[in-house]
Write an enzyme that holds these catalytic residues in place. Structure first.
Site, short mmCIF file in Angstrom:
data_model
loop_
_atom_site.label_atom_id
_atom_site.label_comp_id
_atom_site.label_asym_id
_atom_site.label_seq_id
_atom_site.Cartn_x
_atom_site.Cartn_y
_atom_site.Cartn_z
CE LYS A 36 36.41 42.33 68.32
NZ LYS A 36 36.64 43.73 67.94
CE1 TYR A 271 25.84 29.71 100.00
CE2 TYR A 271 23.74 28.89 100.85
CZ TYR A 271 24.91 29.61 101.03
OH TYR A 271 25.13 30.26 102.20
C1 PLP Z 1 35.40 43.74 67.04
C2 PLP Z 1 35.40 44.31 65.71
C3 PLP Z 1 34.23 44.29 64.92
C4 PLP Z 1 32.91 43.73 65.43
O1 PLP Z 1 32.34 44.61 66.36
P1 PLP Z 1 30.85 44.40 66.90
O2 PLP Z 1 30.49 45.73 67.45
O3 PLP Z 1 30.90 43.32 67.92
O4 PLP Z 1 30.02 44.02 65.74
C5 PLP Z 1 34.30 44.79 63.65
N1 PLP Z 1 35.45 45.29 63.15
C6 PLP Z 1 36.58 45.32 63.86
C7 PLP Z 1 37.82 45.88 63.24
C8 PLP Z 1 36.61 44.85 65.16
O5 PLP Z 1 37.75 44.90 65.86
#
Ligand code: PLP
Length: 365
Positions: A36, A271
């Site tokens: 995601k 910079y």
């Molecule tokens: C984002 C997410 C994860 C992964 O989370 P992490 O802490 O980055 O491993 C797992 N399950 C669901 C449902 C999520 O939304």
């Protein structure tokens, strides 16, 4: 440097090694890689493709657009692609046709899925979508409440008997903030699985843990662990470096020294060609550093297209030098986890917000 003012170098070899380590750590549970938010800025398609090369057979997409994009990129049915968050009124026809696994939290979602499945069920190649029935065990993010759970499961079982869906998995999301809360959530979840099986659901797979609890606690791994952060080498619990938990940061943010300017008192500023327009948070000024020639130089200001560092006393640096904002530490730089800690956020947030305008350069595994 390839001449880019700023680039995010994505080390697919490090990703491969992290995945191998995490798969061993959670075995016999399976590892799902969650891509995601564009794989937290690392690039969802390349990351998913590498994860599959590394042996992963389950990808978490969150939204349907991402799931369908992965299928369109050639990720085939041997890999489960799970979506679970939908806008109201989502049409599921494309998802079912693309064999996307569907998280289901409510009766309206189940109804929309079964309606779409009924439409498609007469067509050639129809396969009933695999449902991941989601129970809320206290996080209140999504998922059916304990009260609503039996009706959701019963509806799914009825649709399964009509040949429209498969009751494949049960899952929940735990807070991973306190051991006691997670233990209570685990118990509630296992009760929910029993209820579902008693109602006739199959439930081949049970999953609830993400990076933090999944690496620390064997009891929460069940059949599958969903991980984002740890795959990219960003520790999701306090007090450890990536190396201490066997991980290597995957993203290195690189820029260049554009100019060096004396500021009197034998001091100098330089910079560097990355700014908040590239997603560098402004509050890394005063807290984090940039490495040039193996030495860390404190960040004093972040502007839109560049940032300013105070040249460390006695250090030599010049125009055109490579500047490493964060990475695996091999060139003296801080890790993104350190950047997060020092600037009051999460390493995850920093990589996720690196701007789309910053090119990603992939180092093959
Ligand atoms: C984002 C997410 C994860 C992964 O989370 P992490 O802490 O980055 O491993 C797992 N399950 C669901 C449902 C999520 O939304």
């Amino acid at each position: 440097m390839t001449g880019s003012l700023v680039e995010a170098v994505i080390d697919l070899g490090a990703l491969d090694a992290n995945i191998a380590h995490l798969r061993r750590a959670v075995a016999p549970a399976e590892l799902m890689v969650v891509v995601k938010a564009d794989a937290y800025g690392h690039g969802r398609v390349r990351v998913a493709q590498q994860a599959i090369e590394s042996g992963i057979r389950a990808i978490g997409a969150l939204d349907l657009d991402t799931a369908l994009e992965l299928r369109a990129a050639g990720i085939g049915d041997e890999v489960a692609v799970l979506s679970w968050l939908y806008p109201p009124g989502q049409d599921f026809a494309d998802a079912i046709a693309a064999h996307v696994d569907l998280g289901v939290s409510s009766i309206p979602e189940l109804t929309a899925i079964t309606d779409a499945a009924r439409e498609l069920s007469g067509t050639a190649g129809f396969v009933p979508p695999r449902l991941h029935l989601k129970l809320d065990t206290g996080l209140h993010r999504n998922g059916a409440t304990t009260d609503d759970w039996p009706a959701l499961v019963a509806g799914a079982v009825e649709a399964e008997r009509a040949g429209l869906v498969r009751t494949f998995a049960a899952w929940t999301h735990i807070a991973e903030a306190s051991e006691d809360e997670d233990t209570i959530a685990l118990e509630r979840f296992l009760d929910g699985v029993s209820v579902a099986r008693d109602l006739g659901a199959t439930i081949d797979v049970r999953h609830l843990a993400a990076s933090s609890a999944g690496l620390r606690r064997e009891d929460v791994r069940l059949d599958l662990v969903r991980m984002g952060g740890h795959c990219w080498g960003i520790p999701s619990f306090d007090g450890v470096t990536p190396a201490e938990i066997g991980l290597t940061p995957v993203m290195t943010l690189r820029a260049q020294v554009l100019a060096v300017r004396e500021t009197g008192d034998d001091r100098a500023e330089a910079y560097v060609s990355a700014g908040y327009g590239d997603g560098v948070p402004r509050n890394v000024a005063g807290s984090c550093a940039v490495a040039v020639r193996g030495v860390q130089h404190p960040i004093v200001r972040v502007e839109r297209d560049h940032l300013v560092i105070a040249v460390a006393p006695g250090a030599e640096l010049g125009q055109g030098d490579a500047a490493v904002l964060f990475g695996a530490g091999a060139e003296g730089e801080q890790t993104v986890r350190q950047w997060g800690d020092l600037s009051g956020t999460l390493g995850d947030e920093i990589t996720t917000r690196i701007a789309a305008r910053v090119p990603r350069r992939y180092l093959e595994a």
